[in-house]
Write an enzyme that holds these catalytic residues in place. Structure first.
Site, PDB file in Angstrom:
ATOM      1  N   TYR A  12      48.334  25.721  39.004  1.00  0.00           N
ATOM      2  CA  TYR A  12      48.390  27.291  39.933  1.00  0.00           C
ATOM      3  C   TYR A  12      48.385  26.739  41.323  1.00  0.00           C
ATOM      4  O   TYR A  12      48.211  25.911  42.020  1.00  0.00           O
ATOM      5  CB  TYR A  12      47.642  28.130  39.555  1.00  0.00           C
ATOM      6  N   PHE A  26      46.634  29.607  49.972  1.00  0.00           N
ATOM      7  CA  PHE A  26      45.299  29.558  50.153  1.00  0.00           C
ATOM      8  C   PHE A  26      44.490  28.404  48.882  1.00  0.00           C
ATOM      9  O   PHE A  26      43.336  28.262  48.998  1.00  0.00           O
ATOM     10  CB  PHE A  26      44.527  30.763  49.937  1.00  0.00           C
ATOM     11  N   ASP A  27      45.166  28.000  47.793  1.00  0.00           N
ATOM     12  CA  ASP A  27      44.577  27.341  46.832  1.00  0.00           C
ATOM     13  C   ASP A  27      45.635  26.825  46.000  1.00  0.00           C
ATOM     14  O   ASP A  27      46.765  27.392  45.980  1.00  0.00           O
ATOM     15  CB  ASP A  27      43.645  28.264  45.864  1.00  0.00           C
ATOM     16  N   ILE A  66      39.342  36.354  38.265  1.00  0.00           N
ATOM     17  CA  ILE A  66      39.680  37.549  38.472  1.00  0.00           C
ATOM     18  C   ILE A  66      40.379  38.441  37.379  1.00  0.00           C
ATOM     19  O   ILE A  66      40.876  37.615  36.572  1.00  0.00           O
ATOM     20  CB  ILE A  66      40.493  37.673  39.707  1.00  0.00           C
ATOM     21  N   TYR A  69      39.913  39.953  44.376  1.00  0.00           N
ATOM     22  CA  TYR A  69      38.806  39.973  45.149  1.00  0.00           C
ATOM     23  C   TYR A  69      38.294  41.240  45.810  1.00  0.00           C
ATOM     24  O   TYR A  69      37.197  41.224  46.675  1.00  0.00           O
ATOM     25  CB  TYR A  69      38.904  38.832  46.297  1.00  0.00           C
ATOM     26  N   PHE A  93      50.287  34.343  42.500  1.00  0.00           N
ATOM     27  CA  PHE A  93      49.821  33.107  41.791  1.00  0.00           C
ATOM     28  C   PHE A  93      51.150  32.749  41.187  1.00  0.00           C
ATOM     29  O   PHE A  93      51.904  33.255  40.346  1.00  0.00           O
ATOM     30  CB  PHE A  93      48.664  33.289  40.920  1.00  0.00           C
TER      31      PHE A  93
END
Length: 151
Positions: A70, A80-81, A98, A124, A140
């Site tokens: 992902y 961010f990831d 999540i 979040y 995502f």
């Protein structure tokens, strides 16, 4: 002395609150516009997704573990990831992530690649995380590589 530290905490909290309110509005405006785009689907909970590629393998249920690749970005495109950057897929239980992921991944079959647009309440929420300001909408791209059933 200490009074300054306490005041700073209060100001930080107020700033976070204001930023959070702004982010929530940005998230909702984005989703409102995004859902009218071609091929964007919306579930009853408000999760939005786009099928990039369908899969033909197994579909996970809430208690399964999955292996995915992902990339996570914010509305402004900042990443961010990314499991791809780390060079290996990630494995987790569907009930450990999540809400947007728990729901979204159950729509997929292995081999599929979807893009999810996740409202902060299914992500979040108002809590800030490293690189994720409070109430951020999360985007995502997720590729479901494999469903690993609970042993």
């Amino acid at each position: 002395g200490n009074i300054d530290v306490d005041m700073k905490k209060v100001f930080d909290k107020e700033r976070d609150l204001k930023e959070g309110e702004k982010n929530l509005k940005v998230a909702e405006d984005f989703l409102e516009e995004n859902k009218s785009k071609p091929n964007v689907k919306v579930t009853p909970s408000g999760l939005q997704y786009l099928v990039m590629k369908e899969g033909s393998g197994a579909s996970p249920i809430k208690t399964d573990r999955v292996k995915v690749h992902y990339v996570g970005t914010l509305i402004d495109g900042s990443e961010f990831d990314s499991s791809i950057k780390r060079g290996e897929p990630t494995v987790f239980g569907l009930n450990q992530v999540i809400k947007g992921w728990t729901e979204g991944l159950q729509l997929m079959n292995s081999g599929a690649k979807y893009e999810f647009f996740i409202h902060p309440r299914m992500a979040y929420g108002a809590r800030s995380r490293p690189q994720i300001p409070g109430n951020s909408l999360l985007i995502f791209e997720v590729e479901l590589i494999e469903v690993i059933n609970k042993k």
